[in-house]
Write an enzyme that holds these catalytic residues in place. Sequence first.
Site, PDB file in Angstrom:
ATOM      1  N   SER A 301       0.809  -1.213   0.000  1.00 31.10           N
ATOM      2  CA  SER A 301       0.000   0.000   0.000  1.00 31.10           C
ATOM      3  C   SER A 301       0.850   1.275   0.000  1.00 31.10           C
ATOM      4  O   SER A 301       1.534   1.559  -0.973  1.00 31.10           O
ATOM      5  CB  SER A 301      -0.949  -0.038   1.204  1.00 31.10           C
ATOM      6  OG  SER A 301      -1.916   0.967   1.112  1.00 31.10           O
ATOM      7  N   ASP A 312       9.884   5.720 -10.326  1.00 25.32           N
ATOM      8  CA  ASP A 312       9.444   6.357 -11.563  1.00 25.32           C
ATOM      9  C   ASP A 312      10.228   7.636 -11.857  1.00 25.32           C
ATOM     10  O   ASP A 312      10.516   7.951 -13.010  1.00 25.32           O
ATOM     11  CB  ASP A 312       7.953   6.688 -11.487  1.00 25.32           C
ATOM     12  CG  ASP A 312       7.079   5.491 -11.851  1.00 25.32           C
ATOM     13  OD1 ASP A 312       7.637   4.391 -12.025  1.00 25.32           O
ATOM     14  OD2 ASP A 312       5.856   5.659 -11.944  1.00 25.32           O
ATOM     15  N   LYS A 326      -0.660  -4.314  -3.103  1.00 25.51           N
ATOM     16  CA  LYS A 326      -1.955  -3.750  -2.693  1.00 25.51           C
ATOM     17  C   LYS A 326      -2.051  -2.323  -3.232  1.00 25.51           C
ATOM     18  O   LYS A 326      -1.497  -1.395  -2.662  1.00 25.51           O
ATOM     19  CB  LYS A 326      -2.091  -3.751  -1.177  1.00 25.51           C
ATOM     20  CG  LYS A 326      -3.416  -3.182  -0.697  1.00 25.51           C
ATOM     21  CD  LYS A 326      -3.484  -3.143   0.812  1.00 25.51           C
ATOM     22  CE  LYS A 326      -4.773  -2.454   1.279  1.00 25.51           C
ATOM     23  NZ  LYS A 326      -4.821  -1.028   0.935  1.00 25.51           N
TER      24      LYS A 326
END
Length: 462
Positions: A301, A312, A326
């Site tokens: 999460s 990224d 998740k």
Amino acid sequence: MFTRKMLASLIGVAALTALPLTGLSQGGSSERTSLEAEARLPLEDLRSFAKVFEQIRQGYVNEVDDSTLLEYAIKGMLQGLDPHSAYLDSRSFDDLQANTTGEFAGLGIEVGVEDDYITIITPMDDTPAERAGLRAGDVILRLAGKSMRGVSLDEAVEKMRGPVGSAVTLTIGRKGHKEPFDVTLKRDKVRVYSVRGEMLEDGYGYVRISQFQLDTGGDLMRAMKKLKQEGDIKGLVIDLRNNPGGVLQSSVEVVDAFLEDGLVVYTEGRNESSNLRYSASPGDVTNGAPLVVLINDGSASAAEIVAGALQDHRRAVVMGTDSFGKGSVQTVIPITDDRAIKLTTALYFTPKGRSIQAQGIKPDITVERVQVTRMDGVARTTEADLAGHLGNGNGGKESGAEDRKRAKAGNDDWYGRDNQVFEALNVLKGLNLYGHRAPVKSEESAAPVAKDQVARIRAEDL
């Protein structure tokens, strides 16, 4: 009492509310038939529910009151949606609030199970346990006069929590003491900090984020401030292993601490209020120092949001093993003062649009957690160990067997204790070394003395 009349009323209301509020027209029997069919579907389902409800009330082996049965029905309805939607009764709601805020009323000790007994891992700073002198390794033999042997960890934690100011007596077994002794403590508010930091080596820091609470962003900044007091940060390991996640906003704050700008995460759901975008603000707490993020299958999460965003943006090297996967957002919706539902309302996406749901974050460099032991071979001999060897041409310090022995001892701590942290440290050193090394562009960049020497050699050759 939940009577049949109440059930009939409920069925009637549900049938009315099932009618769509949009797309109605003034004519067309087929359209009316379609609407009537939609209205009948929930009616039949509610009748089935009423029949099951009544059968349980009348025929179950033990009598169960109506409010309990309805609570079970609510739980089942939410559990059928996905693994993370849930009904929170008063106890579960309290536990969620304690985990989110990092505050609870208790004794302030981290405990584990060892040899079937509850053992103290560490007393927390400025808590009743620390003030009473409890130590790591102490065994809790009894709590309030009841034996703790064989008690589960969850049950033990529940017994140690309670109202602020209430007293509880622990019977402690300690190495070096022949007899157990009693310690009486008064419960107090305990603050659990989600971030801790330390220096791995000179210039290379380590922060462990155990979960994302409301103040995790502030905890991180405080930990970084302490690390900076020990010297400049040349590289940082961010440990998110076995971090189950937590508050979304806190994960954004952690990423923001290491980015100057750019998208951190965005969420998409059915409702407009679930479609959100979070971006970083200027300022990097490390001034651009290299980062390594450690993850494993216990990173979930909010932890995956941090790893995915830094990956990224190419701000950090992600190491370890695949994360949990998740990628959904749960919203806690209070139903009463002490009860709520936790409902999945959106999916989150990394800055590049990746959904982590059921896939997880894949590390840039895979490093399994293993037990590493050093192979001791034949003692090595270098030039500096030979009798009568020449000294260093630049007058530098020689490196003999004793120096190598001390260097090896200094590295053995993380090398043997946690190979993933050790490998992360090595990557940081490499990034720092080559990221800050200025390339030599031409002969003109060489030292003046070297240029003169080259000129003289060339003249003599002529």
